[in-house]
Enzyme design. Structure first.
Site, PDB file in Angstrom:
ATOM      1  N   GLY A  40       1.021  -1.049   0.019  1.00  0.00           N
ATOM      2  CA  GLY A  40       0.044   0.058  -0.180  1.00  0.00           C
ATOM      3  C   GLY A  40       0.713   1.036  -0.108  1.00  0.00           C
ATOM      4  N   GLY A 185       1.486  23.893   3.151  1.00  0.00           N
ATOM      5  CA  GLY A 185       1.231  23.123   1.697  1.00  0.00           C
ATOM      6  C   GLY A 185      -0.082  22.249   1.803  1.00  0.00           C
ATOM      7  N   TYR A 186      -0.062  21.048   1.076  1.00  0.00           N
ATOM      8  CA  TYR A 186      -0.978  20.208   1.253  1.00  0.00           C
ATOM      9  C   TYR A 186      -1.162  19.383   2.871  1.00  0.00           C
ATOM     10  CZ  TYR A 186      -2.094  19.044  -3.682  1.00  0.00           C
ATOM     11  OH  TYR A 186      -2.634  18.909  -4.838  1.00  0.00           O
ATOM     12  N   GLU A 206       5.169  29.780   6.813  1.00  0.00           N
ATOM     13  CA  GLU A 206       5.218  29.264   5.452  1.00  0.00           C
ATOM     14  C   GLU A 206       6.188  30.344   4.807  1.00  0.00           C
ATOM     15  OE1 GLU A 206       4.092  27.362   2.875  1.00  0.00           O
ATOM     16  OE2 GLU A 206       5.257  28.644   1.762  1.00  0.00           O
ATOM     17  N   ALA A 270       6.475  20.054   7.260  1.00  0.00           N
ATOM     18  CA  ALA A 270       5.774  19.369   5.959  1.00  0.00           C
ATOM     19  C   ALA A 270       6.246  20.489   4.821  1.00  0.00           C
ATOM     20  CB  ALA A 270       4.145  19.683   6.243  1.00  0.00           C
ATOM     21  N   HIS A 444     -31.604  17.872  -8.505  1.00  0.00           N
ATOM     22  CA  HIS A 444     -31.863  18.762  -7.812  1.00  0.00           C
ATOM     23  C   HIS A 444     -32.101  18.167  -6.286  1.00  0.00           C
ATOM     24  CE1 HIS A 444     -32.955  22.567  -5.885  1.00  0.00           C
ATOM     25  NE2 HIS A 444     -34.101  22.137  -5.761  1.00  0.00           N
TER      26      HIS A 444
HETATM   27  P1  FAD Z   1       4.808   5.170  -2.438  1.00  0.00           P
HETATM   28  O1  FAD Z   1       3.582   5.107  -2.055  1.00  0.00           O
HETATM   29  O2  FAD Z   1       5.701   5.697  -1.732  1.00  0.00           O
HETATM   30  O3  FAD Z   1       5.206   3.628  -2.294  1.00  0.00           O
HETATM   31  C1  FAD Z   1       6.766   3.229  -2.510  1.00  0.00           C
HETATM   32  C2  FAD Z   1       6.899   1.975  -1.873  1.00  0.00           C
HETATM   33  O4  FAD Z   1       8.126   1.267  -2.510  1.00  0.00           O
HETATM   34  C3  FAD Z   1       6.904   2.127  -0.292  1.00  0.00           C
HETATM   35  O5  FAD Z   1       5.800   1.246   0.298  1.00  0.00           O
HETATM   36  C4  FAD Z   1       8.539   1.694  -0.070  1.00  0.00           C
HETATM   37  O6  FAD Z   1       8.642   0.840   1.136  1.00  0.00           O
HETATM   38  C5  FAD Z   1       8.801   0.862  -1.264  1.00  0.00           C
HETATM   39  N1  FAD Z   1      10.177   0.899  -1.656  1.00  0.00           N
HETATM   40  C6  FAD Z   1      10.817   1.770  -1.910  1.00  0.00           C
HETATM   41  N2  FAD Z   1      12.098   1.587  -2.140  1.00  0.00           N
HETATM   42  C7  FAD Z   1      12.236   0.203  -2.068  1.00  0.00           C
HETATM   43  C8  FAD Z   1      13.065  -0.632  -2.514  1.00  0.00           C
HETATM   44  N3  FAD Z   1      14.321  -0.297  -2.762  1.00  0.00           N
HETATM   45  N4  FAD Z   1      12.897  -2.003  -2.036  1.00  0.00           N
HETATM   46  C9  FAD Z   1      11.661  -2.297  -1.617  1.00  0.00           C
HETATM   47  N5  FAD Z   1      10.603  -1.498  -1.369  1.00  0.00           N
HETATM   48  C10 FAD Z   1      10.761  -0.180  -1.575  1.00  0.00           C
HETATM   49  N6  FAD Z   1      -1.964  11.900  -2.603  1.00  0.00           N
HETATM   50  C11 FAD Z   1      -3.187  11.755  -3.262  1.00  0.00           C
HETATM   51  O7  FAD Z   1      -3.303  11.679  -4.398  1.00  0.00           O
HETATM   52  N7  FAD Z   1      -4.151  12.109  -2.320  1.00  0.00           N
HETATM   53  C12 FAD Z   1      -3.992  12.416  -1.017  1.00  0.00           C
HETATM   54  O8  FAD Z   1      -5.071  12.560  -0.331  1.00  0.00           O
HETATM   55  C13 FAD Z   1      -2.625  12.123  -0.154  1.00  0.00           C
HETATM   56  N8  FAD Z   1      -2.299  12.501   0.860  1.00  0.00           N
HETATM   57  C14 FAD Z   1      -1.166  12.600   1.274  1.00  0.00           C
HETATM   58  C15 FAD Z   1      -1.053  12.473   2.873  1.00  0.00           C
HETATM   59  C16 FAD Z   1       0.165  12.431   3.335  1.00  0.00           C
HETATM   60  C17 FAD Z   1       0.494  12.540   4.726  1.00  0.00           C
HETATM   61  C18 FAD Z   1       1.260  12.040   2.405  1.00  0.00           C
HETATM   62  C19 FAD Z   1       2.748  11.757   3.083  1.00  0.00           C
HETATM   63  C20 FAD Z   1       1.186  11.797   1.247  1.00  0.00           C
HETATM   64  C21 FAD Z   1      -0.088  12.162   0.551  1.00  0.00           C
HETATM   65  N9  FAD Z   1      -0.438  11.623  -0.951  1.00  0.00           N
HETATM   66  C22 FAD Z   1      -1.861  12.152  -1.294  1.00  0.00           C
HETATM   67  C23 FAD Z   1       0.633  11.404  -1.736  1.00  0.00           C
HETATM   68  C24 FAD Z   1       0.616   9.936  -1.993  1.00  0.00           C
HETATM   69  O9  FAD Z   1       0.724   9.123  -0.892  1.00  0.00           O
HETATM   70  C25 FAD Z   1       1.781   9.435  -3.151  1.00  0.00           C
HETATM   71  O10 FAD Z   1       1.727  10.355  -4.241  1.00  0.00           O
HETATM   72  C26 FAD Z   1       1.573   8.061  -3.293  1.00  0.00           C
HETATM   73  O11 FAD Z   1       1.735   7.225  -2.097  1.00  0.00           O
HETATM   74  C27 FAD Z   1       2.820   7.994  -4.446  1.00  0.00           C
HETATM   75  O12 FAD Z   1       2.555   6.298  -4.806  1.00  0.00           O
HETATM   76  P2  FAD Z   1       4.034   5.610  -5.274  1.00  0.00           P
HETATM   77  O13 FAD Z   1       3.470   4.175  -5.410  1.00  0.00           O
HETATM   78  O14 FAD Z   1       4.815   6.227  -6.218  1.00  0.00           O
HETATM   79  O15 FAD Z   1       4.991   5.447  -3.875  1.00  0.00           O
HETATM   80  P1  NAD Z   2       3.959  20.887  -0.560  1.00  0.00           P
HETATM   81  O1  NAD Z   2       4.824  20.961  -1.539  1.00  0.00           O
HETATM   82  O2  NAD Z   2       2.340  20.604  -0.676  1.00  0.00           O
HETATM   83  O3  NAD Z   2       4.028  22.141   0.675  1.00  0.00           O
HETATM   84  C1  NAD Z   2       5.206  22.536   1.287  1.00  0.00           C
HETATM   85  C2  NAD Z   2       5.083  23.948   1.521  1.00  0.00           C
HETATM   86  O4  NAD Z   2       6.170  24.237   2.324  1.00  0.00           O
HETATM   87  C3  NAD Z   2       5.246  24.885   0.555  1.00  0.00           C
HETATM   88  O5  NAD Z   2       4.113  25.843   0.509  1.00  0.00           O
HETATM   89  C4  NAD Z   2       6.716  25.753   0.678  1.00  0.00           C
HETATM   90  O6  NAD Z   2       6.329  26.907   0.188  1.00  0.00           O
HETATM   91  C5  NAD Z   2       6.722  25.516   2.219  1.00  0.00           C
HETATM   92  N1  NAD Z   2       8.174  25.677   2.563  1.00  0.00           N
HETATM   93  C6  NAD Z   2       9.190  24.885   2.049  1.00  0.00           C
HETATM   94  N2  NAD Z   2      10.259  24.859   2.804  1.00  0.00           N
HETATM   95  C7  NAD Z   2       9.926  25.829   3.699  1.00  0.00           C
HETATM   96  C8  NAD Z   2      10.705  26.334   4.922  1.00  0.00           C
HETATM   97  N3  NAD Z   2      12.008  26.185   4.877  1.00  0.00           N
HETATM   98  N4  NAD Z   2       9.950  27.060   5.729  1.00  0.00           N
HETATM   99  C9  NAD Z   2       8.679  27.607   5.665  1.00  0.00           C
HETATM  100  N5  NAD Z   2       7.965  26.732   4.700  1.00  0.00           N
HETATM  101  C10 NAD Z   2       8.575  25.963   3.346  1.00  0.00           C
HETATM  102  O7  NAD Z   2       4.163  19.547   0.542  1.00  0.00           O
HETATM  103  P2  NAD Z   2       3.701  18.792   1.659  1.00  0.00           P
HETATM  104  O8  NAD Z   2       2.650  19.499   2.175  1.00  0.00           O
HETATM  105  O9  NAD Z   2       5.101  18.142   2.617  1.00  0.00           O
HETATM  106  O10 NAD Z   2       3.339  17.440   0.878  1.00  0.00           O
HETATM  107  C11 NAD Z   2       4.009  16.690   0.036  1.00  0.00           C
HETATM  108  C12 NAD Z   2       3.411  16.283  -1.183  1.00  0.00           C
HETATM  109  O11 NAD Z   2       2.518  15.046  -0.655  1.00  0.00           O
HETATM  110  C13 NAD Z   2       2.479  17.252  -1.992  1.00  0.00           C
HETATM  111  O12 NAD Z   2       3.164  17.950  -2.681  1.00  0.00           O
HETATM  112  C14 NAD Z   2       1.742  16.262  -2.495  1.00  0.00           C
HETATM  113  O13 NAD Z   2       2.249  15.895  -3.890  1.00  0.00           O
HETATM  114  C15 NAD Z   2       1.322  15.121  -1.806  1.00  0.00           C
HETATM  115  N6  NAD Z   2      -0.052  15.281  -0.843  1.00  0.00           N
HETATM  116  C16 NAD Z   2      -0.921  15.358  -1.338  1.00  0.00           C
HETATM  117  C17 NAD Z   2      -2.191  15.468  -0.795  1.00  0.00           C
HETATM  118  C18 NAD Z   2      -3.586  15.597  -1.376  1.00  0.00           C
HETATM  119  O14 NAD Z   2      -3.429  15.111  -2.618  1.00  0.00           O
HETATM  120  N7  NAD Z   2      -4.775  15.837  -0.769  1.00  0.00           N
HETATM  121  C19 NAD Z   2      -2.287  15.329   0.679  1.00  0.00           C
HETATM  122  C20 NAD Z   2      -0.994  15.441   1.290  1.00  0.00           C
HETATM  123  C21 NAD Z   2       0.234  15.191   0.596  1.00  0.00           C
END
Ligand code: FAD
Ligand code: NAD
Length: 465
Positions: A40, A185-186, A206, A270, A444
């Protein structure tokens, strides 16, 4: 340990890797997936799913607090609500666990072999995996790199003690009294809003001049208002400098260049995520890079024959559904399908309060591309369903070509609007015109009627606005 040979090897079982492996398995391809942690990936274990669980719990709590403190007009009264975050986290962990088992079950059903351990390339066709019982060598005809992304650490604010990443923030046993967040950010705003609703005093720092700089200012205005209502202090143009000596406050340089300290029980950093390109032998492959990301073409092929890459390791937008779509496509290509990346849009949703949805081009992006446009913006204040749900903040906006009315982008901000993102994406993928939306009967009373009204407005004949 006996070597494994397979047709397709997928490194990483996040949404990119596991979807690729399941699809490949179902297409009859002999597939192995290697995952160091749990199936996952980031999304399911420490990202999308757990964060949305916590956001939902916080919304529920805040709703009851609003009623209990006499701030609801609905005529409902309740006693003093309490939150046991450790129980909330247990509930969230239960959802993650169910989904982990679900992914494992789907991989098994698709006939995919899962190897648990850290993979490292020997060459483009051979990988060594450090498993609990020794080194497993896997040889594959084709490989998909789906190693994902990891949290960025600030060198002057390393993780540990009070300084946490989103992973720790999603597993706290108590709501911190004072939470300082670096990055609006996000993650900073989704989790900052959730913790404020759960009772924390939240300050967000920020570096840029406004929150969520990746979205246009019109879209983020309702969020700014709501953050203020929730008592969240947002310091823009402000830089984090490090912990003060006792480790219980964050030193910052404010917009006026003055030094200040912010007392904190926890500091959530973050500031973005970085692709996982180290520790697995990228140097053994010598792939072309695109900045920090692996360069791919429209079929997710890297510069080495037979080696594909999908998901966060390949660049922005780092979103789960992009990874999934790429993974599904690559499985098809490996099975011999004629596929290439031809998607019109990748939707983005920010789960703030209210939520933001964008698909396609914003008005500024369309203008910057030299396209003459028509836009239509309809506030939810004019929508009956939004009123009945107490969700009047926000709007839906459409962007279309001025000449033939082809939709270029749809954006919205509003409570629950994430659920409209599928319809918005479909409209763009189907190359809908304003007239197509206007000719579609929208039920609606629903918030989606504002989409219809926005199209009518862009056409110059709105009904309700
Ligand atoms: P990942 O999900 O990072 O998976 C990579 C996997 O590879 C990991 O399980 C890791 O353990 C494994 N791996 C890496 N290197 C190796 C290796 N050498 N050998 C074996 N295993 C390895 N995105 C959204 O679209 N909507 C959201 O609401 C959203 N919310 C988020 C909230 C948070 C707090 C965070 C941190 C991220 C969020 N994201 C969201 C971003 C989303 O999680 C990622 O874009 C997504 O997981 C990327 O998928 P991926 O398959 O590329 O990599
Ligand atoms: P982000 O890129 O969304 O936001 C990071 C923020 O930190 C930016 O606004 C940037 O200007 C600020 N920043 C950077 N350096 C700084 C500093 N030194 N001091 C103060 N502010 C600083 O990154 P994130 O919130 O860490 O999320 C990471 C990624 O995970 C996202 O870009 C997104 O791809 C993914 N994500 C997606 C969702 C979603 O789809 N709903 C939710 C969470 C995370």
């Amino acid at each position: 340990m006996k070597d494994i040979s397979c047709k397709l090897l997928v490194i990483g079982a996040g949404p990119g890797g596991y979807v690729c492996a399941i699809r490949a398995g179902r297409l009859g391809i002999d597939t192995v997936v290697v995952e160091a942690k749990k199936p996952g990936g980031t999304c399911l274990n420490v990202g999308c799913i757990p964060s949305k669980a916590l956001i939902h719990a916080a919304e529920e709590f805040e709703r009851v607090v609003r009623i209990a403190t006499g701030r609801s007009p609905l005529g409902i009264s309740v006693g003093k609500p309490e939150l046991d975050l450790s129980k909330t986290v247990l509930w969230k962990d239960g959802i993650v666990g169910r989904l982990n088992s679900g992914v494992s079950g789907l991989l098994k059903k698709a006939g995919v072999k899962v190897v648990v351990g850290w993979a490292r390339f020997r060459d483009g066709k051979t990988v060594e995996v450090e498993t609990e019982i020794g080194v497993q060598v896997i040889r594959a005809e084709q490989v998909v790199i789906a190693t994902g992304s990891d949290t960025i650490e600030l060198p002057f604010l390393p993780f540990g003690g009070k300084v946490i990443s989103s992973t720790e923030a999603l597993a706290l046993a108590e709501v911190p009294a004072k939470l300082v967040i670096v990055g609006a950010g996000y993650i900073g705003l989704e989790l900052g809003t959730a913790f404020a609703k759960m009772g924390a005093a939240v300050t967000v720092v920020e570096a840029q001049s406004r929150i969520l700089p990746q979205y246009d200012a019109e879209l983020t205005r309702p969020i700014v208002k709501r953050l203020r209502e929730l008592g969240i202090e947002v310091l823009t143009d402000t830089r984090a400098k490090g912990l003060v000596s006792k480790g219980d406050a964050l030193a910052i340089e404010a917009a006026d260049r003055r030094a200040r300290t912010l007392a904190a029980d926890r500091i959530l950093v973050a500031v973005g995520r970085k692709p996982v390109t180290e520790g697995w032998g990228l140097d053994a492959l010598d792939l072309d890079m695109d900045g920090p990301f692996i360069r791919i073409d429209d079929r997710c092929r890297t510069s080495m024959r037979g080696v594909y890459a999908v998901g966060d390791v390949t660049g922005e937008p780092m979103l789960a559904h992009r990874a999934t779509a790429q993974g599904e496509m690559v499985a098809g290509i490996v099975a011999g399908e004629k596929r290439a990346w031809d998607r019109v849009c990748i939707p983005a949703v920010c789960f703030t309060d209210p939520e933001i949805v964008t698909v396609g081009l914003s008005p500024e992006e369309a203008k910057a591309a030299g396209i003459e446009i028509k836009t239509g913006l309809v506030p939810f204040q004019a929508n009956g369903r939004a009123m009945t749900l107490e969700n009047e903040a926000g709007f839906i906006r459409v962007v279309a070509r001025a000449d033939n009315h082809l939709l270029l982008g749809i954006q919205g901000v509003g409570a629950g609007i994430a659920e409209l993102s599928g319809g918005f994406s479909l409209a763009l993928e189907m190359r809908a015109r304003l007239e197509d939306v206007a000719a579609t009967v929208h039920a609606h009373p629903t918030q989606s009627e504002s989409f219809l009204e926005a199209a009518l407005k862009a056409l110059g004949h709105p009904i309700h606005t």
